[in-house]
Scaffold this active site. Sequence first.
Site, PDB file in Angstrom:
ATOM      1  N   ARG A  97      -0.887  15.720  17.362  1.00  0.00           N
ATOM      2  CA  ARG A  97      -0.291  15.463  16.058  1.00  0.00           C
ATOM      3  C   ARG A  97      -0.652  16.605  15.127  1.00  0.00           C
ATOM      4  NH1 ARG A  97      -0.910  10.111  12.133  1.00  0.00           N
ATOM      5  NH2 ARG A  97      -0.117  11.115  10.248  1.00  0.00           N
TER       6      ARG A  97
ATOM      7  N   HIS B 295      -7.613  -0.457   9.128  1.00  0.00           N
ATOM      8  CA  HIS B 295      -6.789   0.751   9.104  1.00  0.00           C
ATOM      9  C   HIS B 295      -5.704   0.682  10.182  1.00  0.00           C
ATOM     10  CE1 HIS B 295      -6.286   4.880  10.917  1.00  0.00           C
ATOM     11  NE2 HIS B 295      -5.971   5.154   9.679  1.00  0.00           N
TER      12      HIS B 295
ATOM     13  N   LYS C  47       0.849  -1.198   0.000  1.00  0.00           N
ATOM     14  CA  LYS C  47       0.000   0.000   0.000  1.00  0.00           C
ATOM     15  C   LYS C  47       0.877   1.239   0.000  1.00  0.00           C
ATOM     16  CE  LYS C  47      -3.296   2.551   2.878  1.00  0.00           C
ATOM     17  NZ  LYS C  47      -4.327   2.451   3.926  1.00  0.00           N
TER      18      LYS C  47
ATOM     19  N   LYS D 245       0.990   5.296   0.515  1.00  0.00           N
ATOM     20  CA  LYS D 245       0.323   6.498   1.010  1.00  0.00           C
ATOM     21  C   LYS D 245       0.559   7.611  -0.004  1.00  0.00           C
ATOM     22  CE  LYS D 245      -1.354   7.291   4.601  1.00  0.00           C
ATOM     23  NZ  LYS D 245      -2.785   7.210   5.007  1.00  0.00           N
TER      24      LYS D 245
ATOM     25  N   ASN E  13     -11.471   4.867   4.920  1.00  0.00           N
ATOM     26  CA  ASN E  13     -11.474   5.002   6.371  1.00  0.00           C
ATOM     27  C   ASN E  13     -11.682   6.470   6.732  1.00  0.00           C
ATOM     28  OD1 ASN E  13      -8.498   5.610   5.736  1.00  0.00           O
ATOM     29  ND2 ASN E  13      -8.628   6.146   7.894  1.00  0.00           N
TER      30      ASN E  13
ATOM     31  N   ASP F 101      -3.567   5.203  -1.509  1.00  0.00           N
ATOM     32  CA  ASP F 101      -4.418   5.993  -0.615  1.00  0.00           C
ATOM     33  C   ASP F 101      -4.052   7.470  -0.692  1.00  0.00           C
ATOM     34  OD1 ASP F 101      -5.940   7.073   1.398  1.00  0.00           O
ATOM     35  OD2 ASP F 101      -4.785   6.200   3.032  1.00  0.00           O
ATOM     36  N   PRO F 102      -4.764   8.254  -1.529  1.00  0.00           N
ATOM     37  CA  PRO F 102      -4.492   9.700  -1.607  1.00  0.00           C
ATOM     38  C   PRO F 102      -5.070  10.506  -0.454  1.00  0.00           C
ATOM     39  CG  PRO F 102      -5.386   8.848  -3.674  1.00  0.00           C
ATOM     40  CD  PRO F 102      -5.637   7.814  -2.620  1.00  0.00           C
TER      41      PRO F 102
END
Length: 427
Positions: A407, A325, A196, A198, A274, A226-227
């Site tokens: 974060r 996820h 996968k 990112k 997600n 996954d954009p």
Amino acid sequence: MAGPKITHVSVTPVAVLDAPLLNASGVHEPYQLRSVIEIDTDAGLSGLAEAYGDDPTLANLRAAAPALVGVDVFDLNELNRRVALALGAVTPGSPTELVGRASRQKTVAQTYGAFEVACYDAQGKATDLRVCDLLGGAVRDSVPYSAYLFYRWAKHPEHAVPDDYPEDDWGAALDPDGIVTQARRMVDTYGFGSLKLKGGVFEPEAEVEAIAALRDAFPDLPLRLDPNANWSVATSLRVTPRLEGLLEYLEDPTEGNPGMAEVARKTTLPLATNMCVTSFEEIPEAAALDSVAVVLSDHHYWGGFRASQRLAGICDTFGWGLSMHSNTHLGISLAAMTQLAAATPNLTYACDTHSPWQREEIIEPGALRWSQGSLAVPEGPGLGVELDRDALARLHEQYLACGLRSRDDKTAMLRADPSWPTHRPRF
């Protein structure tokens, strides 16, 4: 028959080293925050869990913790009731933008879920059963995970780290060759059977080139991109034809169920999420619009193990695929993910994990064993892992010293590159 009752709850925030991983929001900071939850019982048994470690999450956990004293670890309905009452009219908050819009339902679920995991760990120790056995029995002895590839810098900017900060040895990955090199190391080290990437970092065409390079280098491995909803609908429709036939699924190319549905109608690619299906209240819209084909579950924000099993049943009803996820996590969360996945028959996609990027741990070694890209279900009762007290103390001190309390990938990126565009979608 009454079970062990909670006598004390502790919540300990920790900070762990993290790599300069790039994403749609910006860049990971030098430390990621987690919290370790421990419950003690009148039977002398304890239970462990792990959650996010940002200030809002800690505030919710600490607000609920005193109210749980006296709760039977098997009485999860009472646990949920007390958490909801303790949070009162708390302002909805979220530890990350990636779980969609904030709501009270999500806030209660995230808080309850952390304590529920700890109760299941204690239940397992009280019955000498693994969590997966308490959840209905293991349908698989080991759980496949996917390599999680990131564009990244070789090291954090000098202004972001202390002089003695220990950088890792992965090096930079800013183009297709760098991504392929990263993937090869992960496959050679862990034996991952799917990959996968990112995305949402560079122009979509550049990320398509990286996917094409991965397909050439690993012709037999399923690929995912996954954009993080950083493409507009128009961009998604322009790019998806080039990805058809290359991907196992495309995750969150664009924002929201309406946008995802528009893309889904015009591509053969399964769309996963997600971000637009992150709570039960968001499922009706997704079902009505036919916006997704795969849902990525996460017990941290869906509300623990039982809620995740409810989600699995709903996915089965609608014919949606189910994956899992991952955020930056430690061994307690990884054990919980593995126990849950082992007991979920229709979780047939390999789960996400940040484990290859992890350099510090809070559990005793030996319980989590990788083989051919999969983790064997831990053998001990409950979650099957034990806390390393020395590591917990050290990582808590690191939390106190690092100064981070939430974060913020965007601000971290802007400090390094003030020209970084912050509007979403960027492409």
